[in-house]
Design a protein around this motif. Structure first.
Motif, PDB file in Angstrom:
ATOM      1  N   GLU A  62       0.842  -1.202   0.000  1.00 50.19           N
ATOM      2  CA  GLU A  62       0.000   0.000   0.000  1.00 50.19           C
ATOM      3  C   GLU A  62       0.876   1.251   0.000  1.00 50.19           C
ATOM      4  O   GLU A  62       0.586   2.229  -0.701  1.00 50.19           O
ATOM      5  N   GLN A  63       1.976   1.217   0.768  1.00 50.98           N
ATOM      6  CA  GLN A  63       2.888   2.357   0.794  1.00 50.98           C
ATOM      7  C   GLN A  63       3.572   2.536  -0.555  1.00 50.98           C
ATOM      8  O   GLN A  63       3.719   3.660  -1.055  1.00 50.98           O
ATOM      9  N   VAL A  64       3.989   1.406  -1.165  1.00 53.26           N
ATOM     10  CA  VAL A  64       4.594   1.482  -2.494  1.00 53.26           C
ATOM     11  C   VAL A  64       3.588   2.056  -3.483  1.00 53.26           C
ATOM     12  O   VAL A  64       3.936   2.875  -4.346  1.00 53.26           O
ATOM     13  N   ASN A  65       2.349   1.628  -3.376  1.00 53.97           N
ATOM     14  CA  ASN A  65       1.307   2.123  -4.266  1.00 53.97           C
ATOM     15  C   ASN A  65       1.110   3.628  -4.103  1.00 53.97           C
ATOM     16  O   ASN A  65       0.932   4.356  -5.079  1.00 53.97           O
ATOM     17  N   ILE A  66       1.144   4.090  -2.853  1.00 59.73           N
ATOM     18  CA  ILE A  66       0.994   5.526  -2.606  1.00 59.73           C
ATOM     19  C   ILE A  66       2.135   6.299  -3.264  1.00 59.73           C
ATOM     20  O   ILE A  66       1.923   7.329  -3.925  1.00 59.73           O
ATOM     21  N   ASN A  67       3.372   5.801  -3.077  1.00 56.83           N
ATOM     22  CA  ASN A  67       4.532   6.476  -3.667  1.00 56.83           C
ATOM     23  C   ASN A  67       4.462   6.460  -5.194  1.00 56.83           C
ATOM     24  O   ASN A  67       4.739   7.473  -5.856  1.00 56.83           O
ATOM     25  N   LEU A  68       4.103   5.301  -5.745  1.00 56.14           N
ATOM     26  CA  LEU A  68       4.007   5.190  -7.198  1.00 56.14           C
ATOM     27  C   LEU A  68       2.874   6.047  -7.739  1.00 56.14           C
ATOM     28  O   LEU A  68       3.006   6.692  -8.792  1.00 56.14           O
ATOM     29  N   ASP A  69       1.773   6.062  -7.017  1.00 56.71           N
ATOM     30  CA  ASP A  69       0.639   6.886  -7.424  1.00 56.71           C
ATOM     31  C   ASP A  69       1.008   8.364  -7.418  1.00 56.71           C
ATOM     32  O   ASP A  69       0.649   9.135  -8.320  1.00 56.71           O
ATOM     33  N   SER A  70       1.779   8.761  -6.386  1.00 52.88           N
ATOM     34  CA  SER A  70       2.223  10.156  -6.305  1.00 52.88           C
ATOM     35  C   SER A  70       3.136  10.498  -7.477  1.00 52.88           C
ATOM     36  O   SER A  70       3.039  11.579  -8.085  1.00 52.88           O
ATOM     37  N   TYR A  71       4.028   9.556  -7.812  1.00 51.07           N
ATOM     38  CA  TYR A  71       4.940   9.767  -8.938  1.00 51.07           C
ATOM     39  C   TYR A  71       4.170   9.922 -10.245  1.00 51.07           C
ATOM     40  O   TYR A  71       4.414  10.823 -11.050  1.00 51.07           O
ATOM     41  N   LEU A  72       3.200   9.010 -10.478  1.00 48.54           N
ATOM     42  CA  LEU A  72       2.424   9.057 -11.717  1.00 48.54           C
ATOM     43  C   LEU A  72       1.545  10.301 -11.774  1.00 48.54           C
ATOM     44  O   LEU A  72       1.355  10.895 -12.841  1.00 48.54           O
ATOM     45  N   ARG A  73       0.988  10.687 -10.625  1.00 49.63           N
ATOM     46  CA  ARG A  73       0.175  11.911 -10.586  1.00 49.63           C
ATOM     47  C   ARG A  73       1.017  13.140 -10.974  1.00 49.63           C
ATOM     48  O   ARG A  73       0.544  14.051 -11.665  1.00 49.63           O
ATOM     49  N   ASN A  74       2.269  13.125 -10.508  1.00 48.87           N
ATOM     50  CA  ASN A  74       3.147  14.255 -10.837  1.00 48.87           C
ATOM     51  C   ASN A  74       3.387  14.320 -12.340  1.00 48.87           C
ATOM     52  O   ASN A  74       3.382  15.399 -12.945  1.00 48.87           O
ATOM     53  N   MET A  75       3.561  13.122 -12.964  1.00 46.99           N
ATOM     54  CA  MET A  75       3.750  13.100 -14.415  1.00 46.99           C
ATOM     55  C   MET A  75       2.482  13.571 -15.142  1.00 46.99           C
ATOM     56  O   MET A  75       2.553  14.266 -16.163  1.00 46.99           O
ATOM     57  N   MET A  76       1.343  13.180 -14.594  1.00 49.42           N
ATOM     58  CA  MET A  76       0.081  13.612 -15.199  1.00 49.42           C
ATOM     59  C   MET A  76      -0.108  15.122 -15.053  1.00 49.42           C
ATOM     60  O   MET A  76      -0.629  15.787 -15.967  1.00 49.42           O
TER      61      MET A  76
END
Length: 597
Positions: A62-76
């Motif tokens: 879940e923590q990895v998902n949060i970090n990855l989601d944050s990274y992808l959101r930044n790209m978006m």
């Protein structure tokens, strides 16, 4: 073979002393109990550890998902910023967006490789920092370009690949993940379509998945919706076919924990879907890691179990020796009693309970014969009393109502009807009394029913018709007195009373081999199944004030008391279809039995 072993064990126990049996039995119970308790605790510990690892994996992923989601959101956000603040506001025929791209790239250059705007024909409109396409490259042939063109409303993430569009002055082969989207381009007021490409540095995703603390041999990898690997700690080995991964099966798993057996190894697999992309994070924890520390716990548990078993065996041996000797002496006295010895010499030693038991046995021997005789007499008397009580419960309301009907007929000068009712009533009570007999012939029982039906049909002003159909060879058979009339009464009150002249009652007797059957059939209202189930089983506390007072269950019990458990009543009914009550008795010729007084 099993029977032989069973017989050997049985014979061995028969010859063993009571002390030995008590010791062995208690020891076996103790050993089995300790094994069950120990095994239960061990399994509980195993399951608790597995559950703890499962929850830990869920937390990590879940923590990895949060970090990855944050990274992808930044790209978006980068993509949205370029599109809505630069591309949409500029007229590409006279303006450029190089400055906006430069600012956005410099602010995010650790995560970005390049930003490029293509026309719908694959031509570069704006690009930073890489600007020169390779000569043999057509962007339109790339999957990210086609996805953007075909599905314009969405953002599209590609799988990791080497950046192969532009000449890199540093000759680097950089791994990227491409974010592409369809955009509208304004040229002199005319709108055309294009594709915005943001190449993200794959190392950002790699670092997010790589810096995860799992178990000794555990790891996290990332796949797309089709199961293709985006990141894996052993990615190069997998691409070289030196190591295999179960990534295509993992793509089919729902989010959560799963157990799988891969290449002979059991693994705990935790899956989490990444938003926007359809990618899946997969955490792997080999079961061997979970059970690695179980050996010490297992040794300790076995030691405790053996120590407890040793203590229990010692206690069992001591207790059994104290119990066995007095019981053995008492057993010898009981053996003498079984051999018919009247004056037993029963030793009164041992514990208080054994002494009390010896005294009780003495008292039992003196009273047993007398008690048995008294019990036999009491049971016989009870049985006869129950029969007499059950058949004596005749409701006086029937008599009162019949006499009222006779008076009414006489007052209305209906003397013929009154004579018929008086005659039928006299015959009815003559058979009811039957000189105190409990059994009569089927002929007399049917005649009794006929008289009752005659009275009731007159009372109810021919609201129903009736018929009695009896096979000739059943008339001389034996029947208990007063069993048909209560069933007819039940049919009249509960089946015929609310009908308007269409009622029909059929009484038929017949035999089937050694069984006698008498059916009382009506076409009344019938009963649902839940009522049928209670008629012969529910305890009767209040007699039906309009019935005979005997009732279905009383007739059922009388038949069982006299003839046995296999006989009695059977009821078949459906709502609006009528009811059939079947009397089941054995075929016994009346002349072959002695009449009960």
């Amino acid at each position: 073979m099993l029977n032989f072993i069973k017989n050997r064990i049985t014979n061995y126990y028969k010859k063993a002393s009571i002390q030995y049996i008590i010791s062995i039995s208690f020891t076996i119970v103790a050993v089995v109990g300790m094994i069950v308790v120990g095994g239960t605790l061990y399994l509980r510990f195993f399951n608790s550890t597995e559950e703890m690892v499962s929850k830990n994996n869920e937390t990590i992923i879940e923590q990895v998902n949060i970090n990855l989601d944050s990274y992808l959101r930044n790209m978006m956000k980068i993509s949205d910023t370029i599109y809505y603040r630069a591309i949409k506001k500029a007229d590409m025929a006279i303006e450029n967006i190089d400055m906006e791209m430069d600012l956005i790239y410099e602010a995010n250059k650790d995560n970005l490789i390049s930003i490029t705007l293509f026309s719908e024909y694959g031509e570069i409109i704006a690009s930073y920092p890489l600007e020169q396409l390779k000569s043999n490259i057509d962007p339109r042939e790339n999957e990210w370009f086609q996805n953007a063109k075909n599905r314009k409303e969405n953002l599209h993430f590609s799988t990791p690949h080497v950046q192969n569009l532009f000449y890199d002055p540093n000759y680097k082969y950089t791994w990227v993940v491409s974010l592409s989207r369809a955009v509208e381009i304004n040229k002199n007021g005319k709108m055309s379509s294009g594709v915005l490409l943001v190449d993200m540095n794959f190392s950002g995703i790699e670092q997010i998945c790589k810096n995860v603390e799992m178990s000794k041999n555990g790891y996290v990898y990332l796949i797309d919706r089709d199961g293709e690997i985006i990141y894996h700690p052993r990615q190069q080995l997998i691409y070289s076919n030196l190591v295999k991964e179960n990534n295509y099966e993992a793509a089919k798993y729902e989010d959560g924990n799963h157990m799988e057996d891969f290449q002979g190894n059991k693994r705990l697999v935790t899956v989490k879907t990444v938003g926007y992309t359809g990618w899946k994070l997969v955490a792997i924890s080999p079961i061997s890691d979970i059970t690695a520390d179980y050996h010490e716990f297992r040794v300790f548990a076995i030691f405790i179990m053996f120590f407890a078993i040793f203590v229990l065996i010692s206690i069992n041996m001591f207790v059994s020796s104290k119990i066995a000797n007095p019981i053995k002496a008492l057993e010898n006295a009981v053996n003498d009693f079984e051999d018919g010895v009247v004056n037993l010499n029963i030793p009164e030693n041992g514990s208080y309970e054994v002494q009390h038991l010896a005294k009780a046995i003495k008292s039992m021997v003196n009273q047993m014969n007398l008690l048995m005789e008294n019990v036999m007499k009491e049971q016989e008397a009870k049985r006869k009393s129950e029969l007499n009580a059950l058949q004596a419960q005749i409701n006086p309301h029937f008599l009162y109502n019949t006499l009222d009907s006779i008076i009414w007929m006489i007052e209305n000068e209906n003397y013929d009807g009154a004579i018929i009712m008086v005659t039928s009533l006299a015959r009815f009570f003559r058979i009811s009394l039957s000189k105190g007999k409990n059994v009569i012939t089927v002929r007399d029982e049917l005649e009794h029913a006929r008289n009752y039906l005659t009275i009731q049909s007159i009372r109810y002003k021919n609201k129903f018709t009736y018929n009695i159909d009896a096979e000739e060879d059943t008339l001389s058979l034996t029947s208990i007195k007063l069993i048909i009339q209560p069933l007819i009464e039940n049919a009249i009150y509960h089946g015929m009373e609310y009908m308007s002249g269409d009622g029909d009652i059929l009484v038929k007797s017949y035999r089937n081999e050694d069984d006698l059957y008498i059916d009382i059939i009506d076409n009344g209202l019938g009963m649902p199944e839940e009522v049928l189930d209670k008629l012969l089983t529910s305890k009767i506390t209040n007699q039906n004030r309009r019935g005979s007072g005997i009732g279905l269950r009383n007739v059922h019990e009388r038949i069982k008391l006299y003839f046995g458990e296999k006989y009695g009543l059977e009821i078949y009914s459906e709502p609006d279809e009528g009811t059939t009550i079947r009397i089941h008795m054995p075929c016994i010729e009346f002349n072959s039995i002695r009449e009960e007084k």
